[in-house]
Structures are given as structure tokens and as C-alpha cells.
Write a protein that holds these residues in place. Structure first.
Motif, mmCIF file in Angstrom:
data_model
loop_
_atom_site.group_PDB
_atom_site.id
_atom_site.type_symbol
_atom_site.label_atom_id
_atom_site.label_comp_id
_atom_site.label_asym_id
_atom_site.label_seq_id
_atom_site.Cartn_x
_atom_site.Cartn_y
_atom_site.Cartn_z
ATOM 1 N N LEU A 61 66.475 -3.695 14.852
ATOM 2 C CA LEU A 61 67.207 -4.788 14.200
ATOM 3 C C LEU A 61 66.234 -5.589 13.339
ATOM 4 C CD1 LEU A 61 69.435 -6.499 16.936
ATOM 5 C CD2 LEU A 61 70.091 -4.803 15.222
ATOM 6 N N PRO A 62 66.717 -6.089 12.203
ATOM 7 C CA PRO A 62 65.857 -6.971 11.401
ATOM 8 C C PRO A 62 65.353 -8.153 12.229
ATOM 9 C CG PRO A 62 67.888 -6.469 10.212
ATOM 10 C CD PRO A 62 68.046 -5.898 11.586
ATOM 11 N N ASP A 63 66.172 -8.548 13.211
ATOM 12 C CA ASP A 63 65.828 -9.707 14.043
ATOM 13 C C ASP A 63 64.657 -9.433 14.979
ATOM 14 O OD1 ASP A 63 68.907 -9.457 13.552
ATOM 15 O OD2 ASP A 63 68.407 -11.595 13.606
ATOM 16 N N GLN A 64 64.243 -8.179 15.067
ATOM 17 C CA GLN A 64 63.100 -7.849 15.922
ATOM 18 C C GLN A 64 61.784 -7.840 15.155
ATOM 19 O OE1 GLN A 64 65.019 -4.151 17.328
ATOM 20 N NE2 GLN A 64 64.753 -4.948 19.415
ATOM 21 N N ALA A 65 61.850 -8.077 13.834
ATOM 22 C CA ALA A 65 60.652 -7.917 13.002
ATOM 23 C C ALA A 65 59.492 -8.789 13.491
ATOM 24 C CB ALA A 65 60.992 -8.231 11.544
ATOM 25 N N HIS A 66 59.815 -10.031 13.856
ATOM 26 C CA HIS A 66 58.749 -10.953 14.275
ATOM 27 C C HIS A 66 58.027 -10.436 15.528
ATOM 28 C CE1 HIS A 66 56.982 -15.076 14.622
ATOM 29 N NE2 HIS A 66 57.022 -14.824 15.920
ATOM 30 N N TYR A 67 58.808 -10.026 16.516
ATOM 31 C CA TYR A 67 58.211 -9.534 17.767
ATOM 32 C C TYR A 67 57.465 -8.214 17.541
ATOM 33 C CZ TYR A 67 60.975 -12.887 20.609
ATOM 34 O OH TYR A 67 61.515 -14.005 21.190
ATOM 35 N N LEU A 68 58.035 -7.338 16.719
ATOM 36 C CA LEU A 68 57.378 -6.056 16.439
ATOM 37 C C LEU A 68 56.015 -6.303 15.789
ATOM 38 C CD1 LEU A 68 60.491 -4.128 15.088
ATOM 39 C CD2 LEU A 68 59.188 -3.485 17.129
ATOM 40 N N ARG A 69 56.000 -7.206 14.805
ATOM 41 C CA ARG A 69 54.737 -7.506 14.126
ATOM 42 C C ARG A 69 53.739 -8.081 15.125
ATOM 43 N NH1 ARG A 69 52.641 -12.045 12.632
ATOM 44 N NH2 ARG A 69 54.563 -13.231 12.940
ATOM 45 N N ARG A 70 54.201 -8.983 15.996
ATOM 46 C CA ARG A 70 53.300 -9.604 16.957
ATOM 47 C C ARG A 70 52.711 -8.568 17.921
ATOM 48 N NH1 ARG A 70 53.181 -14.406 20.033
ATOM 49 N NH2 ARG A 70 51.092 -14.189 19.218
ATOM 50 N N CYS A 71 53.471 -7.567 18.254
ATOM 51 C CA CYS A 71 52.984 -6.570 19.211
ATOM 52 C C CYS A 71 52.043 -5.563 18.565
ATOM 53 C CB CYS A 71 54.157 -5.858 19.878
ATOM 54 S SG CYS A 71 54.972 -6.913 21.091
ATOM 55 N N GLY A 72 51.853 -5.641 17.254
ATOM 56 C CA GLY A 72 50.854 -4.802 16.613
ATOM 57 C C GLY A 72 51.383 -3.831 15.568
ATOM 58 N N PHE A 73 52.708 -3.771 15.392
ATOM 59 C CA PHE A 73 53.237 -2.908 14.329
ATOM 60 C C PHE A 73 52.960 -3.568 12.975
ATOM 61 C CE2 PHE A 73 56.062 -1.681 17.903
ATOM 62 C CZ PHE A 73 55.878 -0.313 17.873
ATOM 63 N N ASN A 74 52.301 -2.819 12.083
ATOM 64 C CA ASN A 74 52.127 -3.363 10.736
ATOM 65 C C ASN A 74 53.037 -2.656 9.743
ATOM 66 O OD1 ASN A 74 50.563 -0.974 10.873
ATOM 67 N ND2 ASN A 74 49.498 -1.578 8.998
ATOM 68 N N ALA A 75 53.826 -1.703 10.238
ATOM 69 C CA ALA A 75 54.770 -1.015 9.351
ATOM 70 C C ALA A 75 56.114 -0.861 10.068
ATOM 71 C CB ALA A 75 54.221 0.348 8.954
ATOM 72 N N LEU A 76 57.184 -1.205 9.362
ATOM 73 C CA LEU A 76 58.531 -1.121 9.927
ATOM 74 C C LEU A 76 59.403 -0.321 8.972
ATOM 75 C CD1 LEU A 76 59.112 -4.909 10.834
ATOM 76 C CD2 LEU A 76 58.028 -3.159 12.245
ATOM 77 N N GLU A 77 60.131 0.632 9.549
ATOM 78 C CA GLU A 77 60.994 1.479 8.726
ATOM 79 C C GLU A 77 62.452 1.092 8.911
ATOM 80 O OE1 GLU A 77 59.295 5.669 9.235
ATOM 81 O OE2 GLU A 77 61.410 6.047 8.776
ATOM 82 N N PHE A 78 63.169 0.898 7.825
ATOM 83 C CA PHE A 78 64.616 0.661 7.874
ATOM 84 C C PHE A 78 65.256 1.500 6.781
ATOM 85 C CE2 PHE A 78 63.129 -3.109 10.029
ATOM 86 C CZ PHE A 78 64.126 -3.386 10.943
ATOM 87 N N SER A 79 66.234 2.338 7.137
ATOM 88 C CA SER A 79 66.829 3.182 6.099
ATOM 89 C C SER A 79 67.799 2.388 5.222
ATOM 90 C CB SER A 79 67.528 4.391 6.733
ATOM 91 O OG SER A 79 68.403 3.960 7.741
ATOM 92 N N ASP A 80 68.387 1.321 5.757
ATOM 93 C CA ASP A 80 69.333 0.523 4.983
ATOM 94 C C ASP A 80 68.562 -0.525 4.166
ATOM 95 O OD1 ASP A 80 72.458 -0.557 5.069
ATOM 96 O OD2 ASP A 80 70.961 -2.136 4.791
#
Lengths: 167, 556
Positions: free
Chosen positions: A115-134
Motif C-alpha cells: 500500500l502507498p500508506d506503507q511507504a514510510h515504514y518500508l523506508r524506515r526498515c531499510g527499503f530504498n526502492a519501492l515498486e508499484f505497478s499502478d
């Protein structure tokens, strides 16, 4: 940055946020067949192991994979992706933290059901790249990379908890 | 009491903006039901049988007068003029409109409140002893630790999508009034070898479908390591807890499946990586938080004179004297008492409180208890710091709004979930059972003769009414579309915690007062001098209770 055009020659869809910017993806998603010579394709853990665990590769973990299988090879990997089968599967967040705590500094990418709403937590946990097909969701996620201007806990992005930073 | 600084305030304000955005996207169809579900739950918003329900966080049960008035205002303007105190010390309102919830959250943020993580598969409100900081048997005030855990767990990026909900309780006294044995993590403050207090760590307790008493995984944890150790436990759970079946997803199931030893080893291994890192608590931070909970400016009283005034008040008002005896508790400060305000008067759904009562409590706590009050997991309110000579005017003020019921700790002071009247999970309506029992046992002399008794009612096996740890537990069950009630005996929430055993086949709702009365008669017939219900039961066993109840033909 190198932009790779897939074999079909079709234009690359903008579906990736990397380090805060929307960019063309220069890696192909995992596929069942073994990738061709020089093809920049993300491998499943099994494919990577079958290929003799080559350095410079991009490897995808499922959320139930044991990251221990990667730890020794981490410094040489170009990219590690974590694939979320469901956005409610929180294991990916812990996997990311473990990989960063193990010293991985390359691209750590979240893909799958997010979910776009998870971007903040994902980034904090160390993901520097997020894929969204939409494309709309990609834009929404980028706007939500830092919905909170401060955080209580230390994490991969900011190892110091707030209690070590309070003015 | 903890006060927000700019950082804390910014976080709750930004959370309101975030939820406003999420609600708008949901209402316009950008987020579907399944996507909005965990987002709204993590802001305390359920969709219930009749209307949405909003659960407002009351961190470890502590509120000031301004916050209580704000709650009264919210129930008047956005709801039906009453609120409900939950068994996690939180406050629930049952009739908000979804589109109003962002505004309600903004109102809450204006008084340093929120609804963050009051539901969902994340770390919930940390609970503790309602007598924290004043109890005579206290080793250390647990509230600073609850606040430290609150900050650490709030918006934790790694633990927002756990296999299932996660509950932590902290106890700092000899007697356990926080039910730490039935929490995912129970922390008991214990003295350390070098004189500095630390924690005994229990994991995997819980109620619900599979009630389990928590297992000790560490007899002593130094206090500076608290957060890194919690982080290690949560990470092991997040990675290995079951996600294929929500009824087997709590940490208690993982601990059972791995075995306590293997689970402990996994936590210790994870902790090796995390210990002594930046999450280690500096003494300065522990001191900074503890300072918020320092004792209020108690008057230095002439204890003999104070006691004489109270005695005179009691002599002049026998009803007041009885209330003092039943509803007030020993205090650390000379000349002071802690007072339980019972929300269990006959006819009042347990834990419900009206806007007018909330406003009155705000006034009374300002006048007589340093402007603060506490909600309790027994679904009552505690005014923790009342001078003995102020008890009479306080009692009069409470009496005027129906809040002076002298039943704290007795049979009718029961815990009861909202049940089938409100909750879409419930199998049965629990409130009418509570009301029927309250009506049957209205006679106070009889109640007092029965002695301390905990009766807990849950409308389904999710066990929000904590029926497993009631001396008498009642569970609503569904049999082919009909409501029945199963009775268990012998549960207990103290340090010698135990789970109740099922008495036998279940009963119809209308038979419940008779069943309870029969059980109590068995107790009265068998008890030895001064023996409590629980003690008699432990001595004579289930059989005499079973025989009498089922001989009476109560069973279905």
C-alpha cells in the motif's frame, strides 16, 4: 543510471521509486525461465543458488525465505528484493531490517502487494526502492515516504531513537 | 503525568492528517475495504453491528481533567452522550460516523490524546496497575516504563503488521493488579542483584480461544536493555508467528509450538545483535520520563487529626462509612486514600459512563485528587490521591451522579464485554446477563458476606470480558443460533494466576441468576471461617458445585 530496454523493445514503465525519485526500472522481474546472457533480471533465491550464487546478481526473497542463505554473499549483491505476497505480511519489514543490520548497502527493494500508506515504514526498515505497478499508487507512495517528520524509534534510516535526539 | 513536547505533539497531529487522507481516499473509493481495514483498525476504528466503534487510547489508564472533559464533549457532539471503559483501560464510543472520525482524532490531539494502535495486528496500549504510584505494596512505579514502551511501540515501523494483536502489561507491586500472566508480554519489576530494579519477563500468556498462563523467559533483565529485548521478542514473533490461521497466530501458540526453551534461545540470539545498540536506555532518559510521574504535592497532614475527621464523618453517615470501607484503598502518603469509582451500579452496563458523569468526575478530580484520574481494566475509575478529610465531599459529589456504588471488588463489580448488543464478533449478549445478576444480588449485606469475588463475562471466546480469569467466568456460546452460557470456576488474575475450569454443560440466559445463586450457596455451605470463594473452591474442588447446579435441573 543505465536504463535497459527489455528484449521486446517496449518502453519501460515507470514503476519504481528509488531513493525518493521515480525512475525507470533497470531490472526485469523474476521469471520462470533462466535469464539470457547479459539480461538484468532479478533471480529467485532458488535460481540464484542453482546458478552457483554469483556475485553482482539481484536476488528476490519471499517473506518466508531464510535470509541466512544470503548473508555471506550480501556485500557482492547488486540488489535484494523482498516480495510481499500480501501487504499485511509484516515479515518483510523484519527481513529488511535484518539485511541492513547485516551490513547490506546495496539496493533493497520492496515489491508485490504493497500500500502507498506503507511507504514510510518500508523506508524506515531499510527499503530504498519501492515498486508499484499502478502509476497513481506510485505517485501516492512517493508523497508518503515521510508522512511523519519525526519518529520515536531508531531504525535503518535513523539508527538513533528520539530519546537520543530530543533537543 | 507525561506531557507532550513538540515532538510528541507533531506525531499525533501528523497521524490525524494521515488518517484524514486515508478516510477520504476510502470514501472516494481509492482504497478498498480490505486495504482500509488495517489502516482504520490501527486508528481504533471498528465497523460494528450497528455503527462504527472508535476505541480511544488511554495510555496505562491515566487521564487529566481536561482530557476527561474532552471525552465528555466528544460523546455529546459525535456520539450518544456516553462512553465505555474497556478492559484495556481504553475508552470506547459506539456511535460515531466514519466521516467524523478524523475530526474526533483532531479533537483528541488537541488534549494530547489519540487512538493510535488501539486495534489491529500491532502493539496495543500497554496496561498497568490502576494504583500505580500510590499502592502501599509497590516496589517501583511502573508508569514511567509504560510510557517508555508507549513511545517505543508507537508507529513502530517494523511491527505494524504482526501476525496478530500484541499486548504488554507491567506490574511494579507485590500483588499483581495488571494481569501480567495473561499478556503476550508480562513485565514484573523485580529487585536486581546490585540493588537496581529490573524486569522479570513473561511471554505467551493470553486469554481468547486458547487461554495460557505466560512463561518466564528471563528471570532478570537489566532495565537499560528493556527496549532492545522487547524488540528481539517482537522480531522473533513477527518472523515466525503463524499467519495462516488467525486463531493460531498469537505469540502464545508460537511459544507452545517451539517450546519455551527454543523460543527463549531464538530471542536471546536475536538480542545478541541488538543489545548495547542505540536503543539501550540511558539513565538520563529513564530519569527524564520518571520525573513526569513524581508524587503530587501532598499536604503534610496531621494523620491523627485527619483520621479523627474521617471517623467523625463515618459516624455521621453510615452509608458513606460503608463506601469508604469498600471502595477506598491504602495509600503510600499518610492521610491519603485511593478511591474506586464503581461503574457497576445496578442497571448500568458495566463500564459505561455518561457525559454528565465524565464532566462531574473532571470537576471532582480537580477538587480532590490533583486533577487526575485513572481508568482500570476492571472497567472502573480510580481517583488515586484523596485526602481522608475530603472523602465525604467527594462521596457526596459522586452520589449526586450515581457514581457512589459501594461494590468495588464484590460480586456485582463484574467485568463484562459489550457483547452482542454492540459487537459483531459476539455469540451472545453479555450485558443482559450482567444486569440480571446485578438485579438478583442487589442486597449489599449478602454481597459483603460473600467477600471478594470476581465475576467476568465474555460474549464470545475472544474473551474481552476476561472470563478465564474470573473466580466465576461466564462465556456466551452459540448453539444452532441460540444463545447459551458456559460457566467456569477457579480463574484468578493475581500472581498465583490460574485459568478457570468449565463447570459442565451450558445454561440458558434466564437461568443464569439461579445458577450463580446456587454456586454461591455451595460456597456459603462449605466455607470455613474467613475463607474466600476461591479458597473454598480450591479446597473442596468442583464436584460439590457441579452436583448442586446440575441436580437443580438448571442444565439444558
Amino acid at each position: 543510471m543505465t536504463t535497459v530496454t527489455p528484449a521486446s523493445g517496449a518502453p519501460v514503465q515507470q514503476r519504481l521509486i528509488r531513493d525518493g525519485a521515480v525512475v525507470a526500472d533497470d531490472w526485469l522481474p523474476p521469471a520462470e525461465q533462466t535469464p539470457g546472457e547479459g539480461e538484468r533480471r532479478i533471480l529467485t533465491l532458488a535460481q540464484w543458488q542453482a546458478a552457483g550464487s554469483p556475485a553482482g546478481a539481484a536476488v528476490q526473497l519471499e517473506t518466508d525465505d531464510d535470509p541466512a542463505a544470503l548473508l555471506d554473499a550480501l556485500p557482492g549483491l547488486a540488489l535484494v528484493a523482498v516480495h510481499f505476497e500480501a501487504f499485511t505480511d509484516g515479515r518483510g519489514f523484519s527481513l529488511a531490517r535484518r539485511l541492513r543490520e547485516a551490513g547490506f548497502t546495496g539496493e533493497l527493494r520492496a515489491r508485490g502487494s504493497l500500500l502507498p500508506d506503507q511507504a514510510h515504514y518500508l523506508r524506515r526498515c531499510g527499503f530504498n526502492a519501492l515498486e508499484f505497478s499502478d502509476p497513481d499508487r506510485l505517485a501516492q507512495a512517493r508523497e508518503r515516504l515521510a508522512v511523519f517528520s519525526t519518529d520515536y524509534q531508531g531504525a535503518a534510516d535513523q539508527p538513533l531513537p528520539l530519546f537520543r535526539r530530543r533537543a | 503525568m507525561y506531557r507532550y513536547d513538540d515532538y510528541d505533539q507533531r506525531l499525533v497531529d501528523e497521524r490525524v492528517d494521515q488518517f484524514r487522507d486515508q478516510t477520504e481516499r476510502y470514501l472516494r473509493g481509492d482504497l478498498d475495504e480490505a486495504e482500509f481495514l488495517p489502516l482504520r483498525l490501527q486508528n481504533g476504528l471498528y465497523v460494528q453491528r450497528l455503527a462504527p466503534m472508535l476505541r480511544i487510547a488511554v495510555p496505562y489508564g491515566l487521564l487529566d481533567a481536561r482530557q476527561v472533559r474532552k471525552l465528555a464533549h466528544i460523546t455529546r457532539h459525535y456520539d450518544k452522550g456516553y462512553a465505555h471503559i474497556s478492559t484495556r483501560q481504553n475508552v470506547q464510543i459506539n456511535w460515531p460516523r466514519i466521516e467524523d472520525v478524523p475530526d474526533i482524532l483532531a479533537e483528541l490531539a488537541s488534549v494530547q490524546m489519540h487512538a493510535i494502535q488501539t486495534s489491529g495486528n500491532c502493539i496495543r496500549n500497554t496496561t498497568t496497575d490502576p494504583l500505580a504510584g500510590v499502592a502501599a505494596d509497590e516496589l517501583e512505579d511502573p508508569r514511567p516504563w509504560c510510557e517508555i514502551i508507549r513511545q517505543w511501540s508507537t508507529l513502530h515501523p517494523e511491527f505494524a503488521f504482526l501476525p496478530r494483536k500484541f499486548k504488554i502489561a507491567v506490574c511494579g507491586s507485590r500483588e499483581d493488579r495488571a494481569a501480567i500472566h495473561s499478556h503476550d508480554i508480562g513485565l514484573e519489576i523485580v529487585p536486581g542483584p546490585d540493588g537496581e530494579n529490573g524486569f522479570r519477563v513473561l511471554v505467551g500468556g493470553g486469554l481468547g480461544r486458547t487461554p495460557v498462563i505466560g512463561s518466564e523467559i528471563r528471570p532478570f533483565l537489566e532495565r537499560r536493555h528493556l527496549l532492545s529485548y522487547l524488540e528481539a521478542i517482537l522480531r522473533v514473533y513477527n518472523l515466525h508467528g503463524r499467519r495462516d490461521n488467525k486463531y493460531k497466530a498469537r505469540i502464545k501458540i508460537l511459544v507452545k509450538a517451539m517450546g519455551v526453551e527454543a523460543f527463549t534461545a531464538a530471542v536471546e540470539k536475536e538480542w545478541e545483535q541488538l543489545r548495547d545498540g542505540p536503543t539501550t536506555l540511558p539513565d538520563a532518559e529513564i530519569g527524564r520520563i520518571a520525573a513526569f510521574f513524581s508524587a503530587p504535592p501532598y499536604a503534610s497532614v496531621d494523620t491523627a487529626a485527619e483520621a479523627a475527621v474521617l471517623e467523625a464523618h463515618c459516624a455521621s453517615e453510615p452509608i458513606f462509612a460503608n463506601w469508604v470501607r469498600r471502595n477506598s484503598h491504602a495509600h503510600q502518603a499518610p492521610g491519603y486514600r485511593a478511591v474506586t469509582v464503581s461503574l457497576k451500579a445496578t442497571g448500568n452496563p458495566p463500564g459505561d459512563i455518561s457525559a454528565a458523569q465524565l464532566d462531574r468526575l473532571a470537576d471532582l478530580c480537580e477538587a480532590y485528587s490533583f486533577g487526575q484520574l485513572r481508568t482500570t481494566h476492571q472497567q472502573n475509575v480510580v481517583l488515586a490521591d484523596v485526602r481522608e478529610s475530603d472523602l465525604l465531599p467527594l462521596w457526596r459529589g459522586l452520589q449526586a451522579v450515581g457514581l457512589a456504588c459501594p461494590n468495588a471488588g464484590y460480586l456485582t463489580d463484574m467485568i463484562c464485554c459489550p457483547g452482542g448488543d454492540f459487537c459483531s464478533l459476539a455469540n451472545a449478549k453479555s450485558i443482559p446477563v450482567a444486569e440480571a445478576i446485578q438485579a438478583r444480588f442487589e442486597d449489599l449485606d449478602y454481597l459483603y458476606d460473600l467477600g471478594p469475588l470476581e465475576l467476568n463475562i465474555s460474549g464470545c471466546m475472544n474473551a474481552c470480558g476476561h472470563h478465564h480469569i474470573g473466580h466465576i467466568g461466564i462465556l456466551g456460546v452459540d448453539k444452532k443460533g441460540e444463545e447459551f452460557f458456559q460457566v467456569s470456576l477457579g480463574g484468578n488474575q493475581g500472581k498465583d494466576a490460574s485459568l478457570g475450569a468449565i463447570l459442565g454443560p451450558s445454561f440458558r440466559r434466564e437461568d443464569m441468576p439461579d445458577v450463580i445463586e446456587t454456586l454461591l450457596r455451595v460456597y456459603l455451605d462449605h466455607r470455613l471461617e474467613e475463607e474466600t470463594f476461591l479458597q473454598t473452591l480450591r479446597r473442596i474442588g468442583m464436584q460439590p458445585f457441579k452436583e448442586r447446579v446440575y441436580d437443580n435441573g438448571n442444565a439444558r
